[in-house]
Scaffold this motif. Structure first.
Motif, PDB file in Angstrom:
ATOM      1  N   LEU A   1       0.828  -1.207   0.000  1.00  0.00           N
ATOM      2  CA  LEU A   1       0.000   0.000   0.000  1.00  0.00           C
ATOM      3  C   LEU A   1       0.862   1.257   0.000  1.00  0.00           C
ATOM      4  CD1 LEU A   1      -2.748  -1.046   2.601  1.00  0.00           C
ATOM      5  CD2 LEU A   1      -2.958  -0.962   0.104  1.00  0.00           C
ATOM      6  N   ALA A   2       1.969   1.226   0.739  1.00  0.00           N
ATOM      7  CA  ALA A   2       2.878   2.373   0.763  1.00  0.00           C
ATOM      8  C   ALA A   2       3.536   2.577  -0.592  1.00  0.00           C
ATOM      9  CB  ALA A   2       3.943   2.169   1.845  1.00  0.00           C
ATOM     10  N   LEU A   3       3.891   1.486  -1.270  1.00  0.00           N
ATOM     11  CA  LEU A   3       4.492   1.590  -2.597  1.00  0.00           C
ATOM     12  C   LEU A   3       3.490   2.170  -3.593  1.00  0.00           C
ATOM     13  CD1 LEU A   3       6.784   1.086  -4.583  1.00  0.00           C
ATOM     14  CD2 LEU A   3       5.965  -1.269  -4.825  1.00  0.00           C
ATOM     15  N   ASN A   4       2.243   1.736  -3.526  1.00  0.00           N
ATOM     16  CA  ASN A   4       1.206   2.289  -4.406  1.00  0.00           C
ATOM     17  C   ASN A   4       1.020   3.780  -4.149  1.00  0.00           C
ATOM     18  OD1 ASN A   4       0.755  -0.231  -5.529  1.00  0.00           O
ATOM     19  ND2 ASN A   4      -0.949  -0.724  -4.159  1.00  0.00           N
ATOM     20  N   ASN A   5       1.103   4.167  -2.886  1.00  0.00           N
ATOM     21  CA  ASN A   5       0.975   5.570  -2.523  1.00  0.00           C
ATOM     22  C   ASN A   5       2.123   6.389  -3.103  1.00  0.00           C
ATOM     23  OD1 ASN A   5       1.834   7.708  -0.058  1.00  0.00           O
ATOM     24  ND2 ASN A   5      -0.323   7.730  -0.633  1.00  0.00           N
ATOM     25  N   ALA A   6       3.348   5.838  -3.021  1.00  0.00           N
ATOM     26  CA  ALA A   6       4.522   6.523  -3.583  1.00  0.00           C
ATOM     27  C   ALA A   6       4.404   6.634  -5.094  1.00  0.00           C
ATOM     28  CB  ALA A   6       5.798   5.771  -3.199  1.00  0.00           C
ATOM     29  N   ASN A   7       3.928   5.573  -5.747  1.00  0.00           N
ATOM     30  CA  ASN A   7       3.761   5.602  -7.203  1.00  0.00           C
ATOM     31  C   ASN A   7       2.788   6.693  -7.633  1.00  0.00           C
ATOM     32  OD1 ASN A   7       5.528   3.471  -7.567  1.00  0.00           O
ATOM     33  ND2 ASN A   7       3.919   1.917  -7.607  1.00  0.00           N
ATOM     34  N   SER A   8       1.693   6.831  -6.888  1.00  0.00           N
ATOM     35  CA  SER A   8       0.702   7.861  -7.221  1.00  0.00           C
ATOM     36  C   SER A   8       1.289   9.260  -7.108  1.00  0.00           C
ATOM     37  CB  SER A   8      -0.517   7.724  -6.294  1.00  0.00           C
ATOM     38  OG  SER A   8      -1.151   6.477  -6.467  1.00  0.00           O
ATOM     39  N   LYS A   9       2.051   9.501  -6.045  1.00  0.00           N
ATOM     40  CA  LYS A   9       2.675  10.810  -5.856  1.00  0.00           C
ATOM     41  C   LYS A   9       3.711  11.080  -6.942  1.00  0.00           C
ATOM     42  CE  LYS A   9       2.225  10.595  -0.831  1.00  0.00           C
ATOM     43  NZ  LYS A   9       2.957  10.443   0.441  1.00  0.00           N
ATOM     44  N   ALA A  10       4.524  10.054  -7.253  1.00  0.00           N
ATOM     45  CA  ALA A  10       5.570  10.233  -8.261  1.00  0.00           C
ATOM     46  C   ALA A  10       4.976  10.514  -9.637  1.00  0.00           C
ATOM     47  CB  ALA A  10       6.454   8.977  -8.316  1.00  0.00           C
ATOM     48  N   LYS A  11       3.889   9.816  -9.993  1.00  0.00           N
ATOM     49  CA  LYS A  11       3.238  10.058 -11.284  1.00  0.00           C
ATOM     50  C   LYS A  11       2.668  11.470 -11.344  1.00  0.00           C
ATOM     51  CE  LYS A  11       1.944   5.237 -12.178  1.00  0.00           C
ATOM     52  NZ  LYS A  11       0.818   4.275 -12.276  1.00  0.00           N
ATOM     53  N   LEU A  12       2.101  11.924 -10.228  1.00  0.00           N
ATOM     54  CA  LEU A  12       1.530  13.274 -10.182  1.00  0.00           C
ATOM     55  C   LEU A  12       2.609  14.327 -10.406  1.00  0.00           C
ATOM     56  CD1 LEU A  12      -1.126  14.816  -9.593  1.00  0.00           C
ATOM     57  CD2 LEU A  12      -0.447  14.870  -7.199  1.00  0.00           C
ATOM     58  N   ILE A  13       3.743  14.150  -9.730  1.00  0.00           N
ATOM     59  CA  ILE A  13       4.853  15.094  -9.889  1.00  0.00           C
ATOM     60  C   ILE A  13       5.426  15.029 -11.300  1.00  0.00           C
ATOM     61  CG2 ILE A  13       7.180  15.673  -9.101  1.00  0.00           C
ATOM     62  CD1 ILE A  13       6.370  14.584  -6.340  1.00  0.00           C
ATOM     63  N   ALA A  14       5.678  13.816 -11.785  1.00  0.00           N
ATOM     64  CA  ALA A  14       6.290  13.639 -13.103  1.00  0.00           C
ATOM     65  C   ALA A  14       5.416  14.220 -14.210  1.00  0.00           C
ATOM     66  CB  ALA A  14       6.547  12.151 -13.368  1.00  0.00           C
ATOM     67  N   ASN A  15       4.130  13.955 -14.167  1.00  0.00           N
ATOM     68  CA  ASN A  15       3.219  14.464 -15.198  1.00  0.00           C
ATOM     69  C   ASN A  15       3.220  15.983 -15.233  1.00  0.00           C
ATOM     70  OD1 ASN A  15       2.422  11.939 -16.075  1.00  0.00           O
ATOM     71  ND2 ASN A  15       0.683  11.827 -14.668  1.00  0.00           N
ATOM     72  N   HIS A  16       3.223  16.591 -14.061  1.00  0.00           N
ATOM     73  CA  HIS A  16       3.193  18.053 -14.018  1.00  0.00           C
ATOM     74  C   HIS A  16       4.492  18.657 -14.554  1.00  0.00           C
ATOM     75  CE1 HIS A  16       1.905  22.017 -12.759  1.00  0.00           C
ATOM     76  NE2 HIS A  16       3.092  22.189 -12.204  1.00  0.00           N
ATOM     77  N   LEU A  17       5.596  17.951 -14.367  1.00  0.00           N
ATOM     78  CA  LEU A  17       6.885  18.456 -14.827  1.00  0.00           C
ATOM     79  C   LEU A  17       7.164  18.106 -16.282  1.00  0.00           C
ATOM     80  CD1 LEU A  17       9.113  17.589 -11.727  1.00  0.00           C
ATOM     81  CD2 LEU A  17       7.974  19.756 -12.243  1.00  0.00           C
ATOM     82  N   GLY A  18       6.233  17.374 -16.897  1.00  0.00           N
ATOM     83  CA  GLY A  18       6.438  16.978 -18.280  1.00  0.00           C
ATOM     84  C   GLY A  18       7.314  15.746 -18.420  1.00  0.00           C
TER      85      GLY A  18
END
Length: 216
Positions: free
Chosen positions: A128-145
């Motif tokens: 569950l913690a890994l899924n949470n980290a993945n969601s945050k990382a995707k959010l950051i990455a998408n916004h940064l292009g």
């Protein structure tokens, strides 16, 4: 609050001149809640003949309270006898305290008994913690292009963690602002004491995950 948070997040724009890979370290967090199993009281009496304790036992039986007095050895003070009583039902536990008061038996400590921590469940919390980290990382990455290329490292030793990001290998004040906007999404420590002053205990499982990001 979350909508407002995301609105601020997506209004921030960052421009880059070179399409270079970057690394991002994010703290994934999964939370859980544990509830007290019973209410416990530590009692004592200076009555060496244990007359009061025997009266308490008789009263517990007479009121049909399902509770047992457990004697506790005390090396510090041999002049008094120490016992533990507990009950899962708060109303029945209150009756025990009333009986102690009526018999002038000292109540030295009252606490909630929490369940033993089950370490076998750590794997599920880690996922569950890994899924949470993945969601945050995707959010950051998408916004940064950028997009997530792969995971470089996973570290569950987060005792001294204080932020959801550790380092980005390029210098940008706006990028730091973007990362700090997610600061409140992950924090907390796990405690496994069975004695608690509260009937509910919340905790969490932390994972530091390092990603390699590529330009879209």
């Amino acid at each position: 609050m979350k909508l407002f948070f995301l609105f601020i997040f997506f209004t921030i724009t960052v421009n880059y001149g070179l399409a270079q890979d970057i690394t991002l370290r994010v703290l994934g967090y999964s939370s859980y809640t544990e509830y007290a199993e019973s209410n416990v009281a530590l009692i004592s009496t200076n009555d060496s003949s244990l007359v009061k304790i025997n009266k308490l036992k008789d009263s517990i039986s007479a009121y049909r309270i399902n509770s047992e007095l457990i004697e506790i050895n005390s090396l510090k003070n041999q002049n008094s006898s120490h016992f533990k009583i507990e009950h899962a039902d708060i109303n029945e536990f209150d009756k025990l305290l009333v009986l102690c008061s009526a018999l002038e038996i000292s109540v030295n400590k009252v606490y909630f008994k929490m369940p033993e921590h089950i370490f076998e469940e750590e794997d599920q919390k880690a996922v569950l913690a890994l899924n949470n980290a993945n969601s945050k990382a995707k959010l950051i990455a998408n916004h940064l292009g950028y997009k997530i290329d792969n995971i470089l490292n996973i570290d569950d030793d987060t005792t001294y963690a204080s932020s959801i990001y550790d380092a980005v290998d390029f210098d940008s004040e706006r990028v730091e602002v973007v990362l700090r906007l997610l600061e409140l999404l992950g924090s907390g420590n796990s405690q496994y004491e069975t004695e608690s002053s509260k009937p509910i205990r919340s905790g969490g499982y932390n994972l530091w995950v390092t990603y390699n990001l590529k330009k879209k």
